[in-house]
Enzyme design. Structure first.
Site, short mmCIF file in Angstrom:
data_model
loop_
_atom_site.label_atom_id
_atom_site.label_comp_id
_atom_site.label_asym_id
_atom_site.label_seq_id
_atom_site.Cartn_x
_atom_site.Cartn_y
_atom_site.Cartn_z
N GLY A 16 0.81 -1.22 0.00
CA GLY A 16 0.00 0.00 0.00
C GLY A 16 0.84 1.26 0.00
O GLY A 16 1.98 1.27 -0.47
N LEU A 225 2.50 7.19 17.85
CA LEU A 225 1.21 7.81 18.18
C LEU A 225 1.41 9.24 18.66
O LEU A 225 0.68 10.15 18.28
CB LEU A 225 0.49 7.02 19.29
CG LEU A 225 0.02 5.60 19.01
CD1 LEU A 225 -0.89 5.13 20.14
CD2 LEU A 225 -0.72 5.53 17.69
N CYS A 280 -3.73 8.44 9.09
CA CYS A 280 -3.06 8.29 10.40
C CYS A 280 -3.58 9.17 11.54
O CYS A 280 -3.79 8.67 12.64
CB CYS A 280 -1.57 8.56 10.23
SG CYS A 280 -0.71 7.13 9.56
N PHE A 281 -3.73 10.48 11.28
CA PHE A 281 -3.96 11.39 12.41
C PHE A 281 -5.18 11.00 13.25
O PHE A 281 -5.08 10.86 14.47
CB PHE A 281 -4.12 12.83 11.91
CG PHE A 281 -2.81 13.50 11.56
CD1 PHE A 281 -1.61 12.83 11.69
CD2 PHE A 281 -2.78 14.81 11.10
CE1 PHE A 281 -0.40 13.43 11.37
CE2 PHE A 281 -1.58 15.43 10.78
CZ PHE A 281 -0.40 14.74 10.91
C1 UDX Z 1 -1.21 1.73 6.49
C2 UDX Z 1 -0.05 1.73 7.39
O1 UDX Z 1 0.79 0.63 7.36
C3 UDX Z 1 -0.40 2.34 8.61
O2 UDX Z 1 0.75 2.83 9.25
C4 UDX Z 1 -1.40 3.42 8.38
O3 UDX Z 1 -1.74 3.94 9.59
C5 UDX Z 1 -2.65 2.94 7.67
O4 UDX Z 1 -2.47 1.78 6.98
P1 UDX Z 1 -1.15 1.81 4.04
O5 UDX Z 1 0.01 1.33 3.28
O6 UDX Z 1 -1.43 3.28 4.10
O7 UDX Z 1 -0.99 1.13 5.41
O8 UDX Z 1 -2.51 1.03 3.73
P2 UDX Z 1 -3.01 0.48 2.37
O9 UDX Z 1 -2.61 1.38 1.28
O10 UDX Z 1 -4.44 0.14 2.62
O11 UDX Z 1 -2.16 -0.88 2.19
C6 UDX Z 1 -2.28 -2.01 2.94
C7 UDX Z 1 -2.16 -3.20 2.00
O12 UDX Z 1 -2.07 -4.41 2.75
C8 UDX Z 1 -3.34 -3.39 1.05
O13 UDX Z 1 -2.87 -3.38 -0.28
C9 UDX Z 1 -3.94 -4.73 1.43
O14 UDX Z 1 -4.45 -5.44 0.33
C10 UDX Z 1 -2.76 -5.42 2.05
N1 UDX Z 1 -3.09 -6.51 2.98
C11 UDX Z 1 -3.94 -6.30 4.00
C12 UDX Z 1 -2.46 -7.74 2.82
O15 UDX Z 1 -1.71 -7.96 1.88
N2 UDX Z 1 -2.70 -8.72 3.76
C13 UDX Z 1 -3.55 -8.54 4.78
O16 UDX Z 1 -3.73 -9.45 5.56
C14 UDX Z 1 -4.19 -7.29 4.91
C1 UDX Z 2 1.18 12.01 8.61
C2 UDX Z 2 2.51 12.36 9.31
O1 UDX Z 2 2.94 13.65 8.89
C3 UDX Z 2 3.54 11.30 9.00
O2 UDX Z 2 4.75 11.57 9.69
C4 UDX Z 2 2.97 9.97 9.45
O3 UDX Z 2 3.86 8.95 9.31
C5 UDX Z 2 1.69 9.68 8.71
O4 UDX Z 2 0.75 10.71 8.99
P1 UDX Z 2 0.17 12.29 6.19
O5 UDX Z 2 -1.13 12.06 6.87
O6 UDX Z 2 0.51 11.47 5.00
O7 UDX Z 2 1.38 12.09 7.21
O8 UDX Z 2 0.28 13.84 5.73
P2 UDX Z 2 0.51 15.20 6.53
O9 UDX Z 2 1.40 16.04 5.69
O10 UDX Z 2 0.91 14.99 7.90
O11 UDX Z 2 -0.93 15.88 6.48
C6 UDX Z 2 -2.03 15.41 7.25
C7 UDX Z 2 -3.20 16.35 7.11
O12 UDX Z 2 -2.95 17.58 7.75
C8 UDX Z 2 -3.57 16.71 5.67
O13 UDX Z 2 -4.96 16.70 5.52
C9 UDX Z 2 -3.02 18.10 5.50
O14 UDX Z 2 -3.68 18.86 4.52
C10 UDX Z 2 -3.21 18.67 6.87
N1 UDX Z 2 -2.31 19.78 7.16
C11 UDX Z 2 -0.96 19.56 7.23
C12 UDX Z 2 -2.82 21.05 7.38
O15 UDX Z 2 -4.04 21.27 7.34
N2 UDX Z 2 -1.94 22.07 7.65
C13 UDX Z 2 -0.60 21.88 7.74
O16 UDX Z 2 0.12 22.87 8.02
C14 UDX Z 2 -0.09 20.58 7.50
#
Ligand code: UDX
Ligand code: UDX
Length: 472
Positions: A16, A225, A280-281
């Site tokens: 992912g 977290l 994540c947030f």
């Molecule tokens: C994430 C992060 O790992 C986590 O830190 C974050 O908070 C949210 O989920 P991300 O890569 O962003 O993963 O998620 P996603 O793009 O949904 O990818 C996960 C992948 O794992 C999917 O492609 C899904 O098909 C796969 N998967 C899920 C497996 O291959 N095996 C499983 O058992 C479950």
């Molecule tokens: C976040 C963390 O930054 C990253 O370290 C963690 O591993 C995964 O979660 P991500 O959610 O991919 O990353 O993007 P981020 O740039 O953090 O933005 C999160 C949200 O906050 C977005 O919707 C963005 O538009 C918003 N944001 C960010 C604001 O509204 N203002 C800002 O100044 C920065």
């Protein structure tokens, strides 16, 4: 046990937003290591393997060119999970961990079913000694779950042994490649110093030793977290200040400059906007709230929950003020949404403010046309669940939405434009030409501080800009 420097095969479970870019950069920086990313979703694996690099499952600037370089050389995408696990020296778990929707902890706790099933699959198919790395964002103490499942297996099969590490990802979508290539820090948590050293050696191919922080398992899990909670808190703080600005005649961009120049505060991550989204947030804050309540720390739980409450309020505040400015009704009005991704430079819509805002506007009877440079219509359909249909005769209710990439079609006869994602192409639009196609009075709601207020004034456009109390 193998020599630490001899670890040659890495497997990542989950192709992912995290697994794909992380392993691509690792493969690029560690030519002597062979990396296989496996995923249960065959069509996703096929897309990663496709000749057409413009259609990878994850849009991330710079990713396609790295994939082109390493794919088939030392990076492989596969659905043969058993083989990839049995051959691996190190296994990263990068599967998704969504918030539980039912049962105990619903709405707060993370659903660990994918992490658990990953641990069981690893327990089944691993051979020899395997280092298992928790990469997904998980609640504190998840390593315990993985450990229990793996150790139980180990006890019954002397040929298998496991070390568990936590190595959280800190990449932000849209800047993931740079975040991975030049990280502020790499965090490795664990109790087995050999395993920690092995993983550290991999990162040392491109990250300086001083940036690799080693802690115990629980500190590492909690730090992830905590980092996201602090970042999210900053956004809710600046959004709260933005709302005060609008009421008092201050300007949030000026306030940002003034407070951000204090080194203790810093200027980054202080942009007022439509509320934070992303995978994540919200999830991490909910985990924090759940954890605090579990340990009876109710004041702590309430403190972090307020960050989320403010964020949800911010989204609704925007939809409400759109309705207010448009004379209290959206019936028969055409509204254009520019940007559906949760931030620029990603095709990810998870928890995007655009979802909630669009849904709320739909309940007000609006016709909504949505534009995004990278998010697909199918994804928007999944997010909004209903009310699609361009032809009013075909629509199920008064309100409906449709998707377009044609700016003329989008602006024509629109009553309002709402900018929700800060895509670069919106900054350079020919606003003069397009706004001239709108119905009068024409409104622009700019939640990302993209348009130039003076230009809009000269064009006769009514403008609402986030945190700008100088506009009426
Ligand atoms: C994430 C992060 O790992 C986590 O830190 C974050 O908070 C949210 O989920 P991300 O890569 O962003 O993963 O998620 P996603 O793009 O949904 O990818 C996960 C992948 O794992 C999917 O492609 C899904 O098909 C796969 N998967 C899920 C497996 O291959 N095996 C499983 O058992 C479950
Ligand atoms: C976040 C963390 O930054 C990253 O370290 C963690 O591993 C995964 O979660 P991500 O959610 O991919 O990353 O993007 P981020 O740039 O953090 O933005 C999160 C949200 O906050 C977005 O919707 C963005 O538009 C918003 N944001 C960010 C604001 O509204 N203002 C800002 O100044 C920065």
């Amino acid at each position: 046990m193998k020599n630490k420097a001899d670890l040659k095969k890495i497997t990542c479970l989950g192709a992912g937003y995290v697994g794909g870019p992380t392993m691509a950069v690792m493969a690029d920086r560690c030519n002597s290591i062979e990396i296989t990313i496996v995923d249960l979703n065959q069509s996703k694996v096929d897309l990663w393997n496709s000749e057409d690099l413009s259609n990878l499952p994850v849009f991330e600037p710079g990713l396609a060119s790295i994939i082109k370089k390493v794919r088939g050389k030392n990076l492989f995408f596969s659905s043969d999970i058993q083989k990839a696990i049995s051959e691996a020296d190190i296994i990263f778990i990068s599967v998704n961990t969504p918030t539980k929707t039912s049962g105990y902890g619903a709405g707060f706790a993370s659903d660990l079913k994918w992490v658990e099933s990953s641990a069981r699959t690893i327990a089944n198919f691993a051979t020899g000694h395997t280092i298992v790395v928790e990469k997904s964002t998980v609640p504190v103490k998840t390593a315990e779950v993985i450990k229990t499942i793996l150790n139980y297996n180990q006890n019954y099969d002397a040929k298998k042994s496991f070390s568990i590490l936590s190595n959280p990802e800190f990449l932000a979508e849209g800047t993931a490649i740079n975040d991975l290539e030049n990280p502020d820090r790499v965090l490795i948590g664990g109790n087995d110093s050999d395993a920690i050293e092995s993983l550290s050696l991999i990162y040392e191919h491109w990250v300086s030793k001083e940036k690799i922080i080693k802690t115990n398992l629980w500190s590492s899990e909690l730090s992830k977290l905590a980092a996201n909670a602090f970042l999210a808190q900053r956004i809710s703080s600046i959004n709260a200040i933005g709302a005060i600005c609008e009421s008092t005649g201050a300007n949030v961009r000026e306030v940002k400059l003034a407070i951000g120049s204090d080194k203790r505060i810093g200027e980054r991550f202080l942009n007022a906007g439509p509320g934070f989204g992303g995978s994540c947030f919200q999830k991490d804050l909910l985990n924090m709230v759940y954890l605090s309540k579990y340990y009876g720390l109710n004041e702590v739980a309430n403190y972090w929950e307020q960050v989320l409450i403010l964020n949800n309020w911010q989204k609704s505040r925007i939809s409400k003020l759109v309705v207010d400015k448009l004379f209290g009704t959206l019936n028969g009005k055409k509204i254009a949404i520019l940007g559906f991704a949760f931030k620029a430079n990603t095709n990810d819509t998870r928890e995007s403010s655009a979802i909630k805002i669009t849904k709320e506007l739909l309940t007000e009877g609006a016709e909504i046309v949505i534009h995004d440079p990278k998010v697909t219509k199918d994804q928007i359909k999944k997010d909004l669940e209903k009310n699609e249909g361009k032809d009013p005769k075909q629509k199920e209710s008064n309100s409906f939405w449709w998707f377009s990439k044609d700016y003329e079609e989008i602006f024509k006869n629109s009553d309002a434009i709402i900018i929700l994602t800060e895509w670069e192409e919106y900054k350079t639009l020919n606003w003069k030409f397009y706004t001239n196609l709108m119905r009068k009075p024409s409104w622009i709601f700019d939640s990302r501080s993209i348009v130039n207020p003076k230009e809009m004034k000269n064009l006769g456009i009514k403008l609402w800009r986030i945190g700008d109390g100088t506009l009426d």
